[in-house]
Design an enzyme around this catalytic site. Structure first.
Site, PDB file in Angstrom:
ATOM      1  N   ASN A   6      48.230  87.596 136.641  1.00  5.65           N
ATOM      2  CA  ASN A   6      46.895  86.981 136.615  1.00  5.65           C
ATOM      3  C   ASN A   6      46.370  87.004 138.050  1.00  5.65           C
ATOM      4  O   ASN A   6      46.803  86.215 138.882  1.00  5.65           O
ATOM      5  CB  ASN A   6      47.013  85.544 136.087  1.00  5.65           C
ATOM      6  CG  ASN A   6      45.705  84.784 136.199  1.00  5.65           C
ATOM      7  OD1 ASN A   6      44.646  85.390 136.405  1.00  5.65           O
ATOM      8  ND2 ASN A   6      45.770  83.469 136.057  1.00  5.65           N
ATOM      9  N   LYS A  27      43.397  86.287 139.058  1.00  3.01           N
ATOM     10  CA  LYS A  27      42.350  85.275 139.318  1.00  3.01           C
ATOM     11  C   LYS A  27      41.155  85.932 140.019  1.00  3.01           C
ATOM     12  O   LYS A  27      40.861  87.088 139.738  1.00  3.01           O
ATOM     13  CB  LYS A  27      42.941  84.111 140.119  1.00  3.01           C
ATOM     14  CG  LYS A  27      44.270  83.630 139.497  1.00  3.01           C
ATOM     15  CD  LYS A  27      44.789  82.355 140.044  1.00  3.01           C
ATOM     16  CE  LYS A  27      46.080  81.994 139.325  1.00  3.01           C
ATOM     17  NZ  LYS A  27      46.575  80.684 139.660  1.00  3.01           N
ATOM     18  N   HIS A  48      43.309  78.870 130.547  1.00  2.82           N
ATOM     19  CA  HIS A  48      44.005  78.673 131.822  1.00  2.82           C
ATOM     20  C   HIS A  48      43.590  77.321 132.412  1.00  2.82           C
ATOM     21  O   HIS A  48      42.428  76.926 132.297  1.00  2.82           O
ATOM     22  CB  HIS A  48      43.683  79.817 132.794  1.00  2.82           C
ATOM     23  CG  HIS A  48      44.582  79.786 133.996  1.00  2.82           C
ATOM     24  ND1 HIS A  48      44.355  78.942 135.054  1.00  2.82           N
ATOM     25  CD2 HIS A  48      45.717  80.473 134.283  1.00  2.82           C
ATOM     26  CE1 HIS A  48      45.322  79.115 135.950  1.00  2.82           C
ATOM     27  NE2 HIS A  48      46.156  80.033 135.501  1.00  2.82           N
ATOM     28  N   GLU A  50      42.853  76.429 135.272  1.00  3.38           N
ATOM     29  CA  GLU A  50      41.712  76.472 136.211  1.00  3.38           C
ATOM     30  C   GLU A  50      40.392  76.511 135.448  1.00  3.38           C
ATOM     31  O   GLU A  50      39.382  75.977 135.912  1.00  3.38           O
ATOM     32  CB  GLU A  50      41.870  77.673 137.163  1.00  3.38           C
ATOM     33  CG  GLU A  50      42.970  77.402 138.188  1.00  3.38           C
ATOM     34  CD  GLU A  50      43.714  78.629 138.685  1.00  3.38           C
ATOM     35  OE1 GLU A  50      43.223  79.764 138.496  1.00  3.38           O
ATOM     36  OE2 GLU A  50      44.816  78.459 139.251  1.00  3.38           O
ATOM     37  N   GLU A 108      52.277  76.476 131.581  1.00  6.40           N
ATOM     38  CA  GLU A 108      52.044  76.466 133.024  1.00  6.40           C
ATOM     39  C   GLU A 108      51.796  75.030 133.494  1.00  6.40           C
ATOM     40  O   GLU A 108      50.661  74.536 133.415  1.00  6.40           O
ATOM     41  CB  GLU A 108      50.819  77.311 133.373  1.00  6.40           C
ATOM     42  CG  GLU A 108      50.958  78.770 133.003  1.00  6.40           C
ATOM     43  CD  GLU A 108      50.045  79.652 133.843  1.00  6.40           C
ATOM     44  OE1 GLU A 108      50.558  80.575 134.478  1.00  6.40           O
ATOM     45  OE2 GLU A 108      48.830  79.390 133.881  1.00  6.40           O
ATOM     46  N   GLY A 145      50.431  77.811 141.993  1.00 12.41           N
ATOM     47  CA  GLY A 145      49.965  78.092 143.351  1.00 12.41           C
ATOM     48  C   GLY A 145      50.487  77.119 144.395  1.00 12.41           C
ATOM     49  O   GLY A 145      50.001  77.101 145.523  1.00 12.41           O
ATOM     50  N   SER A 195      54.150  79.425 140.111  1.00 13.51           N
ATOM     51  CA  SER A 195      54.975  79.770 141.266  1.00 13.51           C
ATOM     52  C   SER A 195      56.214  80.605 140.919  1.00 13.51           C
ATOM     53  O   SER A 195      57.286  80.419 141.505  1.00 13.51           O
ATOM     54  CB  SER A 195      55.373  78.523 142.049  1.00 13.51           C
ATOM     55  OG  SER A 195      54.215  77.888 142.585  1.00 13.51           O
TER      56      SER A 195
HETATM   57  P1  PGA Z   1      50.947  81.170 140.501  1.00 11.07           P
HETATM   58  O1  PGA Z   1      49.831  81.170 139.335  1.00 11.07           O
HETATM   59  O2  PGA Z   1      51.997  82.156 140.094  1.00 11.07           O
HETATM   60  O3  PGA Z   1      50.206  81.590 141.742  1.00 11.07           O
HETATM   61  O4  PGA Z   1      51.487  79.778 140.587  1.00 11.07           O
HETATM   62  C1  PGA Z   1      50.194  81.266 137.990  1.00 11.07           C
HETATM   63  C2  PGA Z   1      48.968  81.169 137.106  1.00 11.07           C
HETATM   64  O5  PGA Z   1      48.064  80.372 137.424  1.00 11.07           O
HETATM   65  O6  PGA Z   1      48.880  81.857 136.071  1.00 11.07           O
END
Ligand code: PGA
Length: 248
Positions: A8, A10, A94, A96, A163, A169, A208
């Site tokens: 992903n 983003k 997601h 976000e 998640e 992140g 992460s």
């Molecule tokens: P990350 O993001 O691996 O940077 O923690 C995962 C995601 O949001 O799908």
């Protein structure tokens, strides 16, 4: 069960950065047949990515979409447009999107339904915040998100991603035990929904994931892949995740 490793990106990578990544990455995955690999670039790079991916086994995903087929919805992108750009998958729900764009369970459910109607495969994300975890509400939140998000949705052409928001992140990965506990719980919720464990439905872990921790996470009984943000941005890092080895 075949694992899924999805990237992903983003709101990162231009068209030329997407092409550069894929030109390096596609030769690296030649011969890897036991993992489904999915890449989700931003909307603007989808068509270019589809061109680069022609003839490869790597699947293309969008990161979001709207539920209507066409019309006066300025700024939105329809399911059919994603197919037109070469996508087979779309990420929906997601954290976000839920956090910054106020998508609730009803919106997520409409989007999943519309994606399926169009013939897209859905990567459906759920996860609790740190406050919810600390208040002992993890299972309650996950159950609500899964049940409402999947109301009247077929378990076919569906992949779930757990998640935990506090792990996205942040460099703070869930431990294998924490991931396994929630994945097993999601399986139970699926039994309630579908009357069976929906065994073909894979549940990915995201938050992460790195080349360093992927083996431990993928060794969990109910974890069948990963959704990767930060560590999917460089081909050298992402290929190390794609070629994970299960620890016993
Ligand atoms: P990350 O993001 O691996 O940077 O923690 C995962 C995601 O949001 O799908």
């Amino acid at each position: 069960m075949k694992y899924v490793i999805a990237a992903n990106w983003k709101m990162n990578k231009t068209i030329s950065e997407t092409r550069d990544f894929l030109k390096t990455f596609i030769p690296m995955v030649k011969g890897i047949a036991d993992v489904d690999i999915v890449i989700a670039p931003p909307f603007t790079a989808l068509a270019a990515a589809a061109e680069e991916l022609k003839g490869s086994t790597v699947a293309l995903s969008a990161q979001d979409m709207f539920w209507e087929e066409r019309g006066a919805y300025t700024g939105e992108v329809a399911p059919g447009m994603l197919l037109d750009a070469g996508c087979s998958h779309v990420i929906i729900g997601h954290s976000e999107r839920r956090q910054y764009f106020h998508e609730d369970d009803a919106v997520v459910n409409k989007k999943i339904t519309a994606a399926h109607r169009a013939g897209l495969k859905v990567i459906f994300c759920v996860g609790e915040s740190l406050e919810e975890r600390e208040a002992g509400k993890t299972f309650e939140v996950i159950q609500r998100e899964v049940e409402k998000g999947l109301a009247n949705v077929s378990p076919d052409n569906l992949v779930l991603a757990y998640e935990p928001i506090w792990a996205i992140g942040t460099g703070k990965t869930a431990s294998a035990e924490q991931a396994q506990e929630v994945h097993a719980f999601i399986r139970k919720v699926l039994v309630g929904l579908y009357g069976s464990p929906a065994e073909g439905l894979r549940i990915l872990y995201g938050g992460s994931v790195t080349p360093e921790n992927v083996n431990t996470l993928m060794a969990c009984k109910d974890v069948h892949g990963a959704l990767v943000g930060g560590a999917s941005m460089k081909p050298e890092s992402f290929i190390n995740i794609v070629s994970f080895k299960k620890e016993n």
